[in-house]
Each structure stands twice: as structure tokens, then as C-alpha cells.
Motif scaffolding. Structure first.
Motif, short mmCIF file in Angstrom:
data_model
loop_
_atom_site.label_atom_id
_atom_site.label_comp_id
_atom_site.label_asym_id
_atom_site.label_seq_id
_atom_site.Cartn_x
_atom_site.Cartn_y
_atom_site.Cartn_z
N VAL A 5 37.40 47.57 50.03
CA VAL A 5 37.76 48.54 49.00
C VAL A 5 38.65 47.85 47.98
O VAL A 5 39.75 47.37 48.32
CB VAL A 5 38.48 49.76 49.59
N GLU A 6 38.17 47.82 46.73
CA GLU A 6 38.93 47.20 45.65
C GLU A 6 39.81 48.22 44.94
O GLU A 6 39.50 49.42 44.92
CB GLU A 6 38.00 46.58 44.61
N SER A 7 40.87 47.74 44.33
CA SER A 7 41.73 48.57 43.49
C SER A 7 42.44 47.68 42.48
O SER A 7 42.41 46.45 42.60
CB SER A 7 42.75 49.34 44.33
N GLY A 8 43.06 48.32 41.49
CA GLY A 8 43.86 47.57 40.53
C GLY A 8 43.22 47.37 39.18
O GLY A 8 43.85 46.84 38.27
N GLY A 9 41.98 47.80 39.03
CA GLY A 9 41.35 47.67 37.73
C GLY A 9 41.94 48.64 36.72
O GLY A 9 42.74 49.51 37.05
N LEU A 18 46.41 41.62 34.94
CA LEU A 18 46.10 42.62 35.94
C LEU A 18 46.05 41.94 37.29
O LEU A 18 45.73 40.74 37.39
CB LEU A 18 44.75 43.29 35.68
N ARG A 19 46.33 42.72 38.34
CA ARG A 19 46.22 42.21 39.70
C ARG A 19 45.30 43.11 40.49
O ARG A 19 45.59 44.30 40.67
CB ARG A 19 47.59 42.15 40.37
N LEU A 20 44.20 42.55 40.92
CA LEU A 20 43.25 43.29 41.73
C LEU A 20 43.56 43.06 43.21
O LEU A 20 44.01 41.99 43.60
CB LEU A 20 41.83 42.83 41.44
N GLN A 82 45.00 37.69 40.89
CA GLN A 82 45.92 37.80 39.77
C GLN A 82 45.24 37.24 38.53
O GLN A 82 44.84 36.08 38.51
CB GLN A 82 47.20 37.00 40.06
N MET A 83 45.12 38.07 37.51
CA MET A 83 44.39 37.69 36.30
C MET A 83 45.38 37.68 35.13
O MET A 83 45.94 38.72 34.79
CB MET A 83 43.26 38.67 36.04
N GLY A 115 33.43 47.85 43.84
CA GLY A 115 33.79 47.36 42.51
C GLY A 115 34.89 48.16 41.85
O GLY A 115 35.11 49.34 42.15
N THR A 116 35.58 47.49 40.94
CA THR A 116 36.63 48.13 40.14
C THR A 116 36.48 47.64 38.71
O THR A 116 36.28 46.45 38.47
CB THR A 116 38.03 47.84 40.72
N GLN A 117 36.59 48.56 37.77
CA GLN A 117 36.35 48.24 36.37
C GLN A 117 37.58 47.61 35.73
O GLN A 117 38.70 48.14 35.85
CB GLN A 117 35.96 49.49 35.59
N VAL A 118 37.37 46.52 35.04
CA VAL A 118 38.41 45.89 34.23
C VAL A 118 37.93 45.88 32.78
O VAL A 118 36.84 45.38 32.50
CB VAL A 118 38.71 44.46 34.71
N THR A 119 38.73 46.43 31.90
CA THR A 119 38.39 46.45 30.48
C THR A 119 39.53 45.83 29.70
O THR A 119 40.68 46.26 29.83
CB THR A 119 38.13 47.88 29.98
N VAL A 120 39.21 44.83 28.90
CA VAL A 120 40.20 44.13 28.10
C VAL A 120 39.90 44.42 26.63
O VAL A 120 38.82 44.10 26.12
CB VAL A 120 40.18 42.63 28.36
#
Length: 122
Positions: A5-9, A18-20, A82-83, A115-120
Motif C-alpha cells: 500500500v503506497e501513500s504520500g503522493g 515529496l516522500r512516498l 524521497q523525491m 499506486g499513488t498519484q504525484v503531480t508536479v
């Protein structure tokens, strides 16, 4: 079976961080390597980073090397990504994956998260 289970997006401005997180449950008594992949509307899942069972080895795609860091906790049930210095090109759905092979360049994974969505934003 291993459940992930992903989180942090979320939404972040270009240059931000961001840190997933990815929590593993189920059959976690075996040592397994974990990886992160990302998918955009234009591309299938693309490899981002991987880490072996005890965190002693990591492997990155060239596109994120120097900006992203993969790590895992001491209990080895959670992996982090860590992004830093994010760009709009990093926007994607990020997936966590697990496998028993410790050969990190092998991109065949047995278990996947949702999956978790990351939008930049630019």
C-alpha cells in the motif's frame, strides 16, 4: 502473498519535494527486494529505483539519480522514496513493487501496489 500500500503522493510545485511510503503486509517473513515504478498516460510502468532486502544496495534509473533516494526501515516492512527537485516530467502514478530476487537490475516483480498519484506543477 505480499500486499503493498503506497501513500504520500500529492500536488507539489516544481523544485519541491515529496516522500512516498509503501507498507508491506502479508507474507513478509521472507527477504524481498522492493522497487518503485511510475506510469504516465504516455508510458507503461517505468522503473525508478530499487533496494535490496537489507538496504545495503540500491539501484536507480538515470532520470532520477541524484534527486531521488530509496530507503527502507529496520523492520524491512516499509520502503520510502524521497523525491527532491521535482519537475513536471516526474508527474506520474507511482507504484511500489516487491520481489524475492535480490538482483536489482532484474525488473521482474511479483507483487504490486495500487499506486499513488504525484503531480508536479510548473
Amino acid at each position: 502473498q505480499v500486499q503493498l500500500v503506497e501513500s504520500g503522493g500529492g500536488l507539489v510545485q516544481a523544485g519541491g519535494s515529496l516522500r512516498l511510503s509503501c507498507v508491506a503486509s502479508g507474507r513478509t517473513n521472507r527477504n524481498y527486494a522492493m522497487g518503485w515504478f511510475r506510469r504516465t498516460p504516455e508510458n507503461d510502468r517505468i522503473f525508478v529505483a530499487a533496494i535490496n532486502y537489507d538496504g545495503s544496495y540500491t539501484y536507480y534509473s538515470d532520470s532520477v539519480k541524484g534527486r531521488f533516494t530509496i530507503s527502507r526501515d529496520n523492520r524491512k516492512t516499509t520502503v520510502f522514496l524521497q523525491m527532491n527537485d521535482l519537475t513536471p516530467e516526474d508527474s506520474a502514478v507511482y507504484f511500489c513493487a516487491a520481489k524475492y530476487s535480490q538482483f536489482l537490475p532484474d525488473l521482474s516483480y511479483a507483487y504490486w501496489g495500487q499506486g499513488t498519484q504525484v503531480t508536479v506543477s510548473s
